[in-house]
Design an enzyme around this catalytic site. Structure first.
Site, PDB file in Angstrom:
ATOM      1  N   ARG A  52       0.877  -1.213   0.012  1.00 60.90           N
ATOM      2  CA  ARG A  52       0.147  -0.094   0.008  1.00 60.90           C
ATOM      3  C   ARG A  52       0.726   1.294   0.017  1.00 60.90           C
ATOM      4  O   ARG A  52       0.600   2.223  -0.585  1.00 60.90           O
ATOM      5  CB  ARG A  52      -0.810  -0.024   1.160  1.00 60.90           C
ATOM      6  CG  ARG A  52      -1.759   1.190   1.187  1.00 60.90           C
ATOM      7  CD  ARG A  52      -3.130   1.362   2.118  1.00 60.90           C
ATOM      8  NE  ARG A  52      -2.944   0.275   3.491  1.00 60.90           N
ATOM      9  CZ  ARG A  52      -2.368   0.452   4.270  1.00 60.90           C
ATOM     10  NH1 ARG A  52      -1.773   1.678   4.680  1.00 60.90           N
ATOM     11  NH2 ARG A  52      -2.364  -0.430   5.409  1.00 60.90           N
ATOM     12  N   TYR A 104     -17.024  16.330 -15.148  1.00 60.34           N
ATOM     13  CA  TYR A 104     -17.276  14.927 -14.955  1.00 60.34           C
ATOM     14  C   TYR A 104     -18.380  14.845 -13.717  1.00 60.34           C
ATOM     15  O   TYR A 104     -18.308  15.229 -12.765  1.00 60.34           O
ATOM     16  CB  TYR A 104     -15.993  14.211 -14.661  1.00 60.34           C
ATOM     17  CG  TYR A 104     -16.357  12.741 -14.728  1.00 60.34           C
ATOM     18  CD1 TYR A 104     -16.776  12.056 -15.867  1.00 60.34           C
ATOM     19  CD2 TYR A 104     -16.442  11.981 -13.461  1.00 60.34           C
ATOM     20  CE1 TYR A 104     -16.954  10.606 -15.890  1.00 60.34           C
ATOM     21  CE2 TYR A 104     -16.588  10.563 -13.416  1.00 60.34           C
ATOM     22  CZ  TYR A 104     -17.078   9.787 -14.768  1.00 60.34           C
ATOM     23  OH  TYR A 104     -17.106   8.476 -14.676  1.00 60.34           O
ATOM     24  N   ASP A 176      -8.467  18.341 -14.394  1.00 62.17           N
ATOM     25  CA  ASP A 176      -8.712  16.866 -14.692  1.00 62.17           C
ATOM     26  C   ASP A 176      -8.346  17.050 -16.267  1.00 62.17           C
ATOM     27  O   ASP A 176      -9.080  17.692 -16.950  1.00 62.17           O
ATOM     28  CB  ASP A 176     -10.259  16.782 -14.505  1.00 62.17           C
ATOM     29  CG  ASP A 176     -10.529  15.202 -14.861  1.00 62.17           C
ATOM     30  OD1 ASP A 176      -9.764  14.688 -15.834  1.00 62.17           O
ATOM     31  OD2 ASP A 176     -11.565  14.756 -14.501  1.00 62.17           O
ATOM     32  N   LYS A 201      -9.144   6.036 -19.161  1.00 62.14           N
ATOM     33  CA  LYS A 201      -9.456   6.518 -20.763  1.00 62.14           C
ATOM     34  C   LYS A 201      -8.271   6.132 -21.892  1.00 62.14           C
ATOM     35  O   LYS A 201      -7.790   5.427 -22.026  1.00 62.14           O
ATOM     36  CB  LYS A 201      -9.989   8.016 -20.785  1.00 62.14           C
ATOM     37  CG  LYS A 201     -11.045   8.027 -19.266  1.00 62.14           C
ATOM     38  CD  LYS A 201     -12.406   7.438 -19.569  1.00 62.14           C
ATOM     39  CE  LYS A 201     -13.052   7.168 -18.365  1.00 62.14           C
ATOM     40  NZ  LYS A 201     -13.631   8.358 -17.696  1.00 62.14           N
TER      41      LYS A 201
HETATM   42  C1  LIG Z   1     -14.124   8.851 -16.344  1.00 65.69           C
HETATM   43  C2  LIG Z   1     -13.733   9.864 -16.050  1.00 65.69           C
HETATM   44  C3  LIG Z   1     -13.508  10.286 -14.617  1.00 65.69           C
HETATM   45  C4  LIG Z   1     -13.466   9.143 -13.236  1.00 65.69           C
HETATM   46  O1  LIG Z   1     -12.506   8.269 -13.845  1.00 65.69           O
HETATM   47  P1  LIG Z   1     -12.682   6.732 -13.296  1.00 65.69           P
HETATM   48  O2  LIG Z   1     -11.677   6.038 -13.893  1.00 65.69           O
HETATM   49  O3  LIG Z   1     -14.028   6.158 -14.057  1.00 65.69           O
HETATM   50  O4  LIG Z   1     -13.076   6.641 -11.830  1.00 65.69           O
HETATM   51  C5  LIG Z   1     -13.103  11.400 -14.093  1.00 65.69           C
HETATM   52  N1  LIG Z   1     -12.904  12.534 -14.922  1.00 65.69           N
HETATM   53  C6  LIG Z   1     -13.236  12.520 -16.215  1.00 65.69           C
HETATM   54  C7  LIG Z   1     -13.112  13.625 -17.240  1.00 65.69           C
HETATM   55  C8  LIG Z   1     -13.493  11.241 -16.913  1.00 65.69           C
HETATM   56  O5  LIG Z   1     -13.925  11.015 -18.097  1.00 65.69           O
END
Ligand SMILES: *Cc1c(COP(=O)(O)O)cnc(C)c1O
Length: 388
Positions: A52, A104, A176, A201
């Site tokens: 961890r 998001y 983000d 993604k």
């Molecule tokens: C998918 C997504 C998230 C969340 O990520 P996860 O891996 O699904 O928890 C946060 N921000 C954006 C812009 C996203 O497309």
């Protein structure tokens, strides 16, 4: 082995961070599938005590993302939401975070349904309007959290301007960067303090894992995040760390094709008589075009559009064959989603209407299939959607 030097980011995707394995010469960092590490003597260990706290496979990924974003340290989490939640635990009760009006859905939800219970508040602002944004910075505000392009309307916020504004007010700037990745946009270079990613993604790129990343621009934040990561424990597992490193190796070539396809599809939709509105930051008359051009390599590969009233969007979704109706984005396959009922359903109807996430909005994550086949599929579905 170990550290390699390079000039171009294409090479960094493959050789950045920690390369290979010193002991065996393996060109990939091994998957250290272990929870614990034998100590040499009482009070003397190898640098690893418990996975961890530290794991060599995860560390290789963390070093890689830190290098790609140009930050001082990276942290890998079990999901994008775990990464975002970890960052939000930097704040204390009474603090407030400003978020841009189309972040998001999960980011909104965790603030609205969880952090609010701990007396950490949020306010939604139009971060494209810098004057209004500055006025909304009260003494409780400790951070501005943005996305650019934002989800799902691809709204562009001036990253450098927001970073400067945050600095002037002594608060944190957080972005983000999931939609762009460090290949297309490097926010720390523009002055942002913290970059978060859903590694699920484009970075992973193959729709086969869930992961999250954080990169920070200063040692003080790095120490805090390392503490939070170990204390709250939402770490990324060794195998998933390996998969994410593997995905990042092809990020440059994949994104080149994603973007090439997206701009062709944007042109196709722009000219299409059935299309009422299109949102794509690579189009010259898109509102944020100039700012995006200044801060990113190109318009990325996400786009949204609306069909005219006489088209039935249910029939459109049913008419697609190649393009899958699914949540998520950034994988090699093209995906389409309906933000109002899927990714952004956790945002109340009224808020959605206010920010422009209409019932007719269609979001497309353009994959790397042959572009003609993606366009053929869209054309068939649009035809099928025409009422009478
Ligand atoms: C998918 C997504 C998230 C969340 O990520 P996860 O891996 O699904 O928890 C946060 N921000 C954006 C812009 C996203 O497309």
């Amino acid at each position: 082995m170990g550290k390699k030097s390079y000039k171009h980011i294409y090479t960094a995707f493959i050789h950045g961070g920690i390369y290979g394995d010193e002991r065996t010469g393996a060109v990939n960092v091994p998957i250290y599938q272990t929870s614990t590490y034998e100590q040499i003597h009482l009070g003397q260990h190898t640098g690893y005590e418990y996975s961890r706290t530290g794991n060599p496979t995860r560390e290789a990924l963390e070093a890689l993302i830190a290098e790609l974003e140009g930050g001082v340290a990276g942290f890998a989490f079990a999901s994008g939401m775990a990464a975002i939640s970890a960052v939000l635990t930097l704040f204390h009760s009474g603090d407030k975070v400003i978020i841009s009006s189309n972040v998001y859905g999960g980011t909104f939800r965790v603030l609205d349904k969880i952090f609010k219970n701990f007396d950490i508040h949020y306010s939604i602002e139009d971060t494209t309007d810098l004057e209004a944004l500055e006025k909304s910075i009260t003494k409780e505000v400790k951070a501005i959290f943005i996305e650019s392009p934002a989800n799902p309307l691809l709204t562009i916020t001036d990253l450098k301007a927001v970073a400067d504004l945050a600095k002037n007010h002594g608060i944190l700037s957080i972005v983000d960067n999931t939609f762009m990745t460090p290949y297309l946009q490097r926010p720390i270079q523009l002055g942002m303090d913290i970059v978060v990613h859903s590694g699920t993604k484009y970075l992973g790129g193959h729709s086969d894992l869930i992961a999250g990343l954080v990169v920070v621009n200063q040692k003080e934040l790095a120490d805090k995040l390392a503490f939070i990561q170990n204390a709250t424990g939402g770490i990324l597992q060794p195998f998933d760390s390996f998969l994410l490193i593997r995905g990042i190796k092809t990020l440059g070539v994949r994104l080149d094709r994603h973007v090439e396809n997206a701009s062709k599809i944007a042109d196709y939709l722009l000219k299409h008589p059935a299309v009422k509105k299109i949102y794509y930051p690579g189009l010259k008359d898109f509102p944020g075009y100039e700012i995006n051009k200044k801060q990113a390599k190109n318009g990325g590969a996400m786009l949204s559009f609306e069909l005219k009233e006489e088209y039935d969007i249910r029939k459109f979704y049913d008419g697609l064959e190649l393009i899958a109706l699914a949540e998520s984005l950034g994988g090699v396959e093209s995906l389409v989603c309906h933000p109002a009922s899927m990714t952004h359903a956790s945002i109340p109807y009224k808020v959605r209407q206010k920010v422009g996430i209409t019932e007719g909005l269609i979001r497309l994550s353009v994959g790397i299939e042959h572009v003609d086949e993606i366009i053929d599929d869209l054309e068939t579905a649009i035809e099928a959607a025409r009422e009478n």
